[in-house]
Design an enzyme around this catalytic site. Structure first.
Site, PDB file in Angstrom:
ATOM      1  N   ASP A  34    -101.799  55.261 -40.145  1.00 24.58           N
ATOM      2  CA  ASP A  34    -103.165  55.682 -39.814  1.00 24.58           C
ATOM      3  C   ASP A  34    -104.203  54.988 -40.689  1.00 24.58           C
ATOM      4  OD1 ASP A  34    -102.499  57.466 -37.803  1.00 24.58           O
ATOM      5  OD2 ASP A  34    -102.425  59.200 -39.138  1.00 24.58           O
ATOM      6  N   ARG A 115    -106.341  68.120 -52.425  1.00 19.94           N
ATOM      7  CA  ARG A 115    -107.478  67.554 -51.685  1.00 19.94           C
ATOM      8  C   ARG A 115    -108.807  67.559 -52.433  1.00 19.94           C
ATOM      9  NH1 ARG A 115    -104.419  64.402 -48.871  1.00 19.94           N
ATOM     10  NH2 ARG A 115    -103.283  65.413 -47.188  1.00 19.94           N
ATOM     11  N   ASP A 144    -107.063  69.640 -43.865  1.00 16.34           N
ATOM     12  CA  ASP A 144    -107.414  68.647 -44.877  1.00 16.34           C
ATOM     13  C   ASP A 144    -108.806  68.050 -44.667  1.00 16.34           C
ATOM     14  OD1 ASP A 144    -105.109  68.978 -46.358  1.00 16.34           O
ATOM     15  OD2 ASP A 144    -103.971  67.640 -45.065  1.00 16.34           O
ATOM     16  N   SER A 201     -94.968  64.325 -39.973  1.00 16.12           N
ATOM     17  CA  SER A 201     -96.206  64.167 -40.733  1.00 16.12           C
ATOM     18  C   SER A 201     -95.958  64.769 -42.111  1.00 16.12           C
ATOM     19  CB  SER A 201     -97.351  64.876 -40.020  1.00 16.12           C
ATOM     20  OG  SER A 201     -98.446  64.969 -40.905  1.00 16.12           O
TER      21      SER A 201
HETATM   22  N1  ARG Z   1    -100.227  73.169 -43.940  1.00 16.35           N
HETATM   23  C1  ARG Z   1    -100.447  72.671 -45.257  1.00 16.35           C
HETATM   24  C2  ARG Z   1    -101.907  72.762 -45.602  1.00 16.35           C
HETATM   25  O1  ARG Z   1    -102.724  72.942 -44.757  1.00 16.35           O
HETATM   26  C3  ARG Z   1     -99.901  71.267 -45.442  1.00 16.35           C
HETATM   27  C4  ARG Z   1    -100.690  70.192 -44.778  1.00 16.35           C
HETATM   28  C5  ARG Z   1    -100.087  68.878 -44.951  1.00 16.35           C
HETATM   29  N2  ARG Z   1    -101.037  67.843 -44.659  1.00 16.35           N
HETATM   30  C6  ARG Z   1    -100.762  66.774 -43.924  1.00 16.35           C
HETATM   31  N3  ARG Z   1    -101.751  65.957 -43.708  1.00 16.35           N
HETATM   32  N4  ARG Z   1     -99.570  66.555 -43.398  1.00 16.35           N
HETATM   33  O2  ARG Z   1    -102.244  72.665 -46.739  1.00 16.35           O
END
Ligand code: ARG
Length: 425
Positions: A34, A115, A144, A201
């Site tokens: 990406d 993040r 995110d 992912s």
């Molecule tokens: N569900 C978790 C969260 O919202 C993990 C997210 C993982 N992020 C990703 N871009 N794969 O914090």
């Protein structure tokens, strides 16, 4: 796909960039498909320069020289690689430990904690390298994007944001076609060369790893073995149990089996032991900020030992009233951080309380690990609100008089007895 997809021109929020104002972009670059496609696409579609930033939060197995080389080969003006592990452990994970932070009863928030730091670094590097815009690779369906953009909008209102993955509407096949056309290397499956790896992912750092997508989206599908890249599957864990001792000072782990370690090293060493014993797997259904309910497979071996050990010690040194109250604040803390509001003043207010309570959280907790389970088996603290002679069945005297118990019970149950009589006669 031939030409670049069109830039969306309708701006929907004040912090989103108008295309004509995008001249130099700070791209949060992971080296994956990406963000590699983004790196080229931003240059093509916006005629903008791109500076990359790659942040090391302790995700295992990354070669940062390779990532940097890839960014430069794809036309980046520069690619900064920042080792933020100490900052992440000391300012983010440490607070999560003091707050016993678990969202939804099982998620130790590793991505949610990373993040705001990544976005803060993006702000710092965007400013120092003369960028007007920050770009990230988050989709429009996840948490995110909220965490990153809320951070940028809060800390740097002068900077704008673009989120190409959210707006370009390229599917995976189109991305791969775009990558092939633009000489962007694609990871292939070792078993099927030429076939690009259809991946889970993944997001990971020092504090854990998450997998989403593929069969994980089918709630009736039990985990396939290949999703576990960090934690040994419990059925393959050693047949002998192992006991570990975590030492805490003021709410933070400072030693493992008697050896003093810095927080980063301690987390890494704890993760290794827990992972070997199959500890730290969570199969989690989660309520996202944006309304969706999604399933994640988490591997968080260090958190699976450190959080319960901390909580156990805290329970031991706090009163019943502190323990009941703090659980409510812990939950609020976890929700704020999950929901992308790291910079919200309530989080700092809560941290002040967490820090104050944790001044007494010192001592040692022993855990026994065996085939996917970790159980607290020993506790020691100079601050324990505990007196073995008071707790034992036989003794009376000192601060506790058994003669006082009947009177206590009479008054303690007074209102309940009155209400019972009223409602049942
Ligand atoms: N569900 C978790 C969260 O919202 C993990 C997210 C993982 N992020 C990703 N871009 N794969 O914090």
């Amino acid at each position: 796909m031939s030409g670049p997809a069109e830039i969306p021109t309708t701006r929907t929020a004040s912090y989103e960039a108008d295309p004509e104002h995008v001249h130099r972009v700070l791209l949060l670059y992971s080296g994956g498909l990406d963000t590699s496609v983004m790196l080229k696409w931003i240059q093509d579609a916006y005629h903008a320069e791109v500076v990359c930033l790659t942040v090391n939060l302790g995700q295992p197995g990354e070669d940062y020289e390779v990532i940097r080389g890839k960014a430069m080969a794809l036309g980046a003006l520069d690619c900064h690689v920042v080792d933020a592990r100490e900052d992440f452990a000391g300012e983010y994970v440490a607070r999560a430990i003091r707050a016993n932070a678990l969202y939804g009863g099982g998620y130790p928030l590793f991505t949610a904690l990373g993040r705001p730091l990544i976005a803060k670094l993006a702000v710092d590097y965007a400013r120092s390298s003369g960028c007007d815009t920050i770009a990230h690779g988050c989709t429009g369906k996840g948490n995110d994007q909220v965490r990153i953009e809320a951070t940028v909008a809060t800390l740097a209102p002068e900077l704008k944001v673009i989120a190409p993955v959210r707006s370009w509407r390229m599917g995976r096949e189109e991305e791969i076609a775009y990558a092939r056309e633009h000489g962007i290397p694609i990871k292939t499956l070792p078993t099927q060369p030429g076939m690009e790896a259809a991946p889970y992912s993944i997001d990971d750092n020092l504090w854990g790893r998450s997998s989403e997508g593929r069969w994980i989206e089918d709630l009736a599908h039990a985990p396939e073995d290949d999703v576990f890249q960090l934690v040994t599957r419990p059925e393959q864990a050693p047949d002998e149990p192992e006991t570990v001792e975590l030492g805490f000072e003021r709410g933070l782990p400072v030693s493992l089996n008697g050896a003093r370690l810095g927080l980063v090293e301690l987390i890494e060493a704890t993760a290794e032991i827990a992972a070997r014993h199959g500890v730290g797997i969570v199969d989690h259904i989660e309520d996202r900020i944006v309304g969706l309910k999604v399933r994640d497979i988490y591997e968080a071996p260090a958190a699976a030992l450190i959080l319960p050990a901390h909580q156990e010690l805290e329970h031991l040194v706090c009163t019943i009233h502190q323990n009941q109250f703090k659980a409510q604040l812990d939950r609020q803390w976890a929700y704020l951080v999950y929901a992308g509001l790291w910079w919200e003043p309530l989080r700092a207010d809560l941290d002040a309380y967490m820090d104050h309570v944790n001044t007494h959280v010192s001592g040692t907790i022993g855990l026994k690990l065996y085939k996917g389970h970790a159980r607290v088996v020993t506790r020691a603290s100079p601050n324990a609100v505990y007196d073995a002679s008071l707790a034992s069945f036989a003794e009376s005297g000192g601060l506790f008089s058994q003669d006082a118990s009947p009177g206590f019970i009479e008054l303690w149950s007074l209102q309940s007895r009155m209400a019972w009589r009223l409602h049942n006669s």
